[in-house]
Design a protein around this motif. Sequence first.
Motif, PDB file in Angstrom:
ATOM      1  N   ALA A 263       0.857  -1.190   0.000  1.00  0.00           N
ATOM      2  CA  ALA A 263       0.000   0.000   0.000  1.00  0.00           C
ATOM      3  C   ALA A 263       0.889   1.234   0.000  1.00  0.00           C
ATOM      4  CB  ALA A 263      -0.917   0.002   1.214  1.00  0.00           C
ATOM      5  N   THR A 264       0.742   2.065  -1.021  1.00  0.00           N
ATOM      6  CA  THR A 264       1.457   3.338  -1.082  1.00  0.00           C
ATOM      7  C   THR A 264       0.431   4.434  -0.851  1.00  0.00           C
ATOM      8  OG1 THR A 264       2.991   2.389  -2.684  1.00  0.00           O
ATOM      9  CG2 THR A 264       2.970   4.786  -2.459  1.00  0.00           C
ATOM     10  N   THR A 265       0.586   5.130   0.272  1.00  0.00           N
ATOM     11  CA  THR A 265      -0.405   6.126   0.692  1.00  0.00           C
ATOM     12  C   THR A 265       0.239   7.500   0.761  1.00  0.00           C
ATOM     13  OG1 THR A 265      -1.406   4.375   2.046  1.00  0.00           O
ATOM     14  CG2 THR A 265      -2.194   6.630   2.389  1.00  0.00           C
ATOM     15  N   VAL A 266      -0.458   8.479   0.214  1.00  0.00           N
ATOM     16  CA  VAL A 266       0.024   9.860   0.197  1.00  0.00           C
ATOM     17  C   VAL A 266      -0.802  10.668   1.200  1.00  0.00           C
ATOM     18  CG1 VAL A 266       0.400  11.917  -1.213  1.00  0.00           C
ATOM     19  CG2 VAL A 266       0.664   9.637  -2.225  1.00  0.00           C
ATOM     20  N   TYR A 267      -0.094  11.363   2.116  1.00  0.00           N
ATOM     21  CA  TYR A 267      -0.751  12.186   3.124  1.00  0.00           C
ATOM     22  C   TYR A 267      -0.299  13.631   2.992  1.00  0.00           C
ATOM     23  CZ  TYR A 267      -1.550   7.697   5.552  1.00  0.00           C
ATOM     24  OH  TYR A 267      -1.914   6.416   5.881  1.00  0.00           O
ATOM     25  N   ASP A 268      -1.158  14.536   3.412  1.00  0.00           N
ATOM     26  CA  ASP A 268      -0.725  15.909   3.636  1.00  0.00           C
ATOM     27  C   ASP A 268       0.122  15.913   4.911  1.00  0.00           C
ATOM     28  OD1 ASP A 268      -0.980  18.639   4.990  1.00  0.00           O
ATOM     29  OD2 ASP A 268      -1.823  19.058   3.006  1.00  0.00           O
ATOM     30  N   ALA A 269       1.378  16.342   4.790  1.00  0.00           N
ATOM     31  CA  ALA A 269       2.310  16.214   5.917  1.00  0.00           C
ATOM     32  C   ALA A 269       1.881  17.045   7.109  1.00  0.00           C
ATOM     33  CB  ALA A 269       3.720  16.600   5.473  1.00  0.00           C
ATOM     34  N   ALA A 270       1.185  18.143   6.875  1.00  0.00           N
ATOM     35  CA  ALA A 270       0.804  19.027   7.975  1.00  0.00           C
ATOM     36  C   ALA A 270      -0.434  18.536   8.698  1.00  0.00           C
ATOM     37  CB  ALA A 270       0.576  20.444   7.441  1.00  0.00           C
ATOM     38  N   THR A 271      -1.448  18.116   7.946  1.00  0.00           N
ATOM     39  CA  THR A 271      -2.735  17.763   8.558  1.00  0.00           C
ATOM     40  C   THR A 271      -2.917  16.261   8.767  1.00  0.00           C
ATOM     41  OG1 THR A 271      -3.859  17.544   6.427  1.00  0.00           O
ATOM     42  CG2 THR A 271      -3.772  19.756   7.407  1.00  0.00           C
ATOM     43  N   GLY A 272      -2.116  15.450   8.076  1.00  0.00           N
ATOM     44  CA  GLY A 272      -2.284  13.996   8.157  1.00  0.00           C
ATOM     45  C   GLY A 272      -3.422  13.470   7.317  1.00  0.00           C
ATOM     46  N   LYS A 273      -4.054  14.347   6.534  1.00  0.00           N
ATOM     47  CA  LYS A 273      -5.172  13.940   5.691  1.00  0.00           C
ATOM     48  C   LYS A 273      -4.682  13.036   4.556  1.00  0.00           C
ATOM     49  CE  LYS A 273      -8.646  15.898   2.561  1.00  0.00           C
ATOM     50  NZ  LYS A 273      -9.154  17.136   1.943  1.00  0.00           N
ATOM     51  N   GLU A 274      -5.397  11.909   4.352  1.00  0.00           N
ATOM     52  CA  GLU A 274      -5.044  11.007   3.250  1.00  0.00           C
ATOM     53  C   GLU A 274      -5.469  11.618   1.924  1.00  0.00           C
ATOM     54  OE1 GLU A 274      -6.511   6.773   1.424  1.00  0.00           O
ATOM     55  OE2 GLU A 274      -6.184   6.828   3.601  1.00  0.00           O
ATOM     56  N   LEU A 275      -4.533  11.706   0.991  1.00  0.00           N
ATOM     57  CA  LEU A 275      -4.800  12.290  -0.312  1.00  0.00           C
ATOM     58  C   LEU A 275      -4.969  11.243  -1.408  1.00  0.00           C
ATOM     59  CD1 LEU A 275      -2.166  15.187  -0.205  1.00  0.00           C
ATOM     60  CD2 LEU A 275      -4.567  15.242   0.515  1.00  0.00           C
ATOM     61  N   ASP A 276      -4.240  10.147  -1.318  1.00  0.00           N
ATOM     62  CA  ASP A 276      -4.296   9.126  -2.376  1.00  0.00           C
ATOM     63  C   ASP A 276      -3.711   7.830  -1.839  1.00  0.00           C
ATOM     64  OD1 ASP A 276      -4.871   8.088  -4.847  1.00  0.00           O
ATOM     65  OD2 ASP A 276      -3.139   8.939  -5.866  1.00  0.00           O
ATOM     66  N   GLN A 277      -4.119   6.726  -2.479  1.00  0.00           N
ATOM     67  CA  GLN A 277      -3.549   5.417  -2.133  1.00  0.00           C
ATOM     68  C   GLN A 277      -3.631   4.492  -3.332  1.00  0.00           C
ATOM     69  OE1 GLN A 277      -5.421   2.179   0.396  1.00  0.00           O
ATOM     70  NE2 GLN A 277      -3.868   2.905   1.860  1.00  0.00           N
ATOM     71  N   VAL A 278      -2.568   3.725  -3.535  1.00  0.00           N
ATOM     72  CA  VAL A 278      -2.521   2.717  -4.581  1.00  0.00           C
ATOM     73  C   VAL A 278      -2.051   1.405  -3.962  1.00  0.00           C
ATOM     74  CG1 VAL A 278      -1.330   1.972  -6.675  1.00  0.00           C
ATOM     75  CG2 VAL A 278      -2.160   4.320  -6.493  1.00  0.00           C
ATOM     76  N   LEU A 279      -2.737   0.308  -4.302  1.00  0.00           N
ATOM     77  CA  LEU A 279      -2.373  -1.025  -3.830  1.00  0.00           C
ATOM     78  C   LEU A 279      -1.751  -1.821  -4.961  1.00  0.00           C
ATOM     79  CD1 LEU A 279      -5.587  -1.955  -1.796  1.00  0.00           C
ATOM     80  CD2 LEU A 279      -3.500  -0.844  -0.962  1.00  0.00           C
ATOM     81  N   ASN A 280      -0.702  -2.584  -4.647  1.00  0.00           N
ATOM     82  CA  ASN A 280      -0.047  -3.449  -5.622  1.00  0.00           C
ATOM     83  C   ASN A 280       0.258  -4.795  -4.996  1.00  0.00           C
ATOM     84  OD1 ASN A 280       0.733  -2.140  -8.335  1.00  0.00           O
ATOM     85  ND2 ASN A 280       1.181  -0.510  -6.866  1.00  0.00           N
ATOM     86  N   PRO A 281       0.297  -5.858  -5.818  1.00  0.00           N
ATOM     87  CA  PRO A 281       0.679  -7.169  -5.295  1.00  0.00           C
ATOM     88  C   PRO A 281       2.198  -7.264  -5.172  1.00  0.00           C
ATOM     89  CG  PRO A 281       0.281  -7.341  -7.637  1.00  0.00           C
ATOM     90  CD  PRO A 281      -0.023  -5.916  -7.253  1.00  0.00           C
ATOM     91  N   LEU A 282       2.639  -8.122  -4.298  1.00  0.00           N
ATOM     92  CA  LEU A 282       4.074  -8.393  -4.148  1.00  0.00           C
ATOM     93  C   LEU A 282       4.259  -9.878  -3.889  1.00  0.00           C
ATOM     94  CD1 LEU A 282       7.067  -7.664  -3.712  1.00  0.00           C
ATOM     95  CD2 LEU A 282       6.496  -7.130  -1.325  1.00  0.00           C
TER      96      LEU A 282
END
Length: 895
Positions: A263-282
């Motif tokens: 899971a690659t998750t992008v957050y706003d560093a200041a607020t901690g709000k989740e902006l985006d996420q992408v899931l991939n198999p491994l």
Amino acid sequence: MPVLAAGNGRLKISVNEAWQFYKGEIPQFPAKVAAVDWETVSLPHTWNAEDVMDDKPGYYRGVGWYRKMLHISPSYKDKDVFLYFEGANQEVEVYVNGQKAGEHIGGYTRFSVPIKKYLKFGKGEQNEIAVKVNNRFNEDIPTLTADFTFFGGIYRDVYLVVTDPVHIDLTDYASSGIYITTPEVSKEKATVKVAGKLVNSSPQKRRIKVVTTVKDKQGKTVTEKATVVQLAAGTRTTINQDLKPVKQPNLWSPEDPYLYTVATTVYDAATGKELDQVLNPLGFRWFRFDPKEGFFLNDKHYKLIGASRHQDFKGLGNAVPDARQIQDVKLLKEMGANFLRVAHYPQDPVILETCDRLGILTAVEVPIINRITESEAFADNSKRTHLEMIRQNYNHPSVIIWAYMNEILLRPRYKDEPERQQVYFHNIAKLAQEIEDLTRKEDPYRYTMIPNHGAYELYNKVGLTKIPMLVGWNLYLGWYSRSVDDFGPFLDQHHRDMPEKPVLVTEYGADADPRIHSFTPERFDKSEEYASMFHEVYLREMMKRPFVAAGMIWNLADFNSETRGETMPHINNKGVTTLDRVPKAPYYYYQAHLRQDPFLKIASRNWTLRGGIADKAEGTASIKPVANGQAGNSVSTQPFKVYTNLSQAELIVNGVKLGMQKAVGGVSEWQVPFANGINQIEAVAEDAGNLYKDFMEVDFRLVPYQLNANDVPFEELNILLGSKRMFIDELNQQVWLPDQAYRAGGWGHVGGEIFTFKSNRQSYGTDKSIFGTDNDPIYQTQQVGIEKYKADVPDGQYEITLHFAELTGGEPKEALPYNLGGTEAEEEKAEERIFDVYVNGLLVLEDLNLAREYGVARAVAKKMPVTVTGSKGLEITFEAKKGKPVLNGFQLRKL
């Protein structure tokens, strides 16, 4: 369409329903409203599902328009919005509210189109999405020629994707935007590297945190990495993360396809709000190809055996729903296979997702087939498609090979200009090297391969066996040319001449029309029996050579090839299952050899309607089982196979045991005495105290050896003249038997010879498709110069049907792309024939001229009642007036 609302992260939702479709050009559309008759369709959709199967040569290759109204939520105004296409063939233009938003070239890879700046976000506003698709022939776009159909349309899913302005890139060749590598893998530990492509489309600089988390099947975090980055306004950037090694990883393999989730998750560093996420198999695994010993995964040797797959399905063309595609991979897994060649093009994303999950190793390839165009545009399109293929499928653990240029020397240009042809060959090698270099740069962890057809010296001369890491051979020795006995020596020659190059058999197979059977099978007769023999030889030869890393059946299933004729027009019958995925006999043979659990199957278990002539001496078999509800002792003794991985099996027919037979090479065989009517057949084997069984019922149509026999009353006769094979007409519940020379008390032809055409690979008949019938095999063989047809039936009322087709003449027939052993365009001289037909002395057909009255390759059936008296039987006489009379099929039915 209802309003779609996005949450904090990414929204992805299909928009497949209620599209309007029009086949053809629409002047000035979408700038101006089009006054055409739109048809409502749902995606996936193709406009070629029907016209590729009709009698008319060719199919529609041109423009189709799709349009749809979307109501976009006002809440999307501050977000980024995309249309994401999983596949549309092959030139695509996307318009939003009359403005061109994007385009894509190539029919088999995904593409993403940003559409935000063209949208209307007002309350109640409608947005018109219009998509122009064109599947025309284009010299600058691969594929140029191939033995499959280039279905047009938006034939895979389409999604609306909504993201925050800060998100993981959707436009990096429509990939996930995340690229995962595992540079070091062992049983003790595995390292993970992640490269992520990020976008900030907002007008402000953003400080974000990217967290990559690897979780096991139970959802437990096994390693994690957080990275904080500054993203300037309106920019893209790449971040790289080295995660802490995973100790004692669960390894991915065909037996245990263990998948982690990244899971690659992008957050706003200041607020901690989740902006985006992408899931991939491994999947943690390591692998290598050895030129002497074959393939190794996680240091364990595997013989890679599986199949290639085309993406179409009966009645659907290539517009196949996900559930049906998943079933294809399951069908392969149930066969016992561990490999899929995704050929000849990247396929629906669900295919590799399912291969990851089920443990099927794969090769994926781009559709550069048969020949190239020596243009910069063709080279650019080829390389871009290859790059799309790699990036879109980069994270699948099932993928171990990237392939390109299938049989690229099959149809070389400039055949009559040797010097110019050498330039052409040089340009092929140059493009191959460029694709090879591109692949090695993009993905140094996987292997590269070119699948070549059997022109061994030519591929060596042009240098195509030197450029890729692996050499694939598509071999049809014993089908398109030569003998099955030449297959093993071909492999040995490669190993002797190129000991440093691992070898894979990337294609092999023989057509099997499941309606056709023969007890004297031969090359190109289309019988299941010849195909079964072919697969038995090929698998045996590959298994006993350690240096052969892989064998890939051509094909998992029959598939559409509009240009084909033969017994089942427009279908390539080399599948081990039918177009609607019913297994054929070879499928069960592979199960007997590849599956690890105890296996037992009647080889021809789907051949439930059979027939044959009663044995000469009222049933010569020592055991005479009686069919269900039938009396009498006459039987027809026929060979019968069972496939098993157990040591021996027993066969029981109508309650009578026919004895135990050892399984030799996975095959047990008997001579079965079939009685008239329903025959119950059971195969039984025992292993470690457990019983394994398979059962089938056969409806057997027994034809008496003497037509006036008492124990088997005569009912009907269906005969293929000039043929050595049987044909089963399931629709009409008829069994067609091969003809014989007339014998007293029986039936058969008098005079003439079987029809042969010099370019055919079989010893009789034609491979032309026959117009006006779905039962082409009835008309593809004939007796030429026939004098009489006789049947010594008892007195009574009968109905006879005489079947004709003119098999000579017509347009010159071009050697099609798949004709690996054939010639180029060949003139076929038309025979002039006029003849009369008499039935018991009565003239019934006068001056019959098939070519003039009906044309070439057109089914003609003449049915008539006949009264037989005076114990004279039936005699049909053919009197020539010009040329030689012919008869293709003969039916006789007692009224």
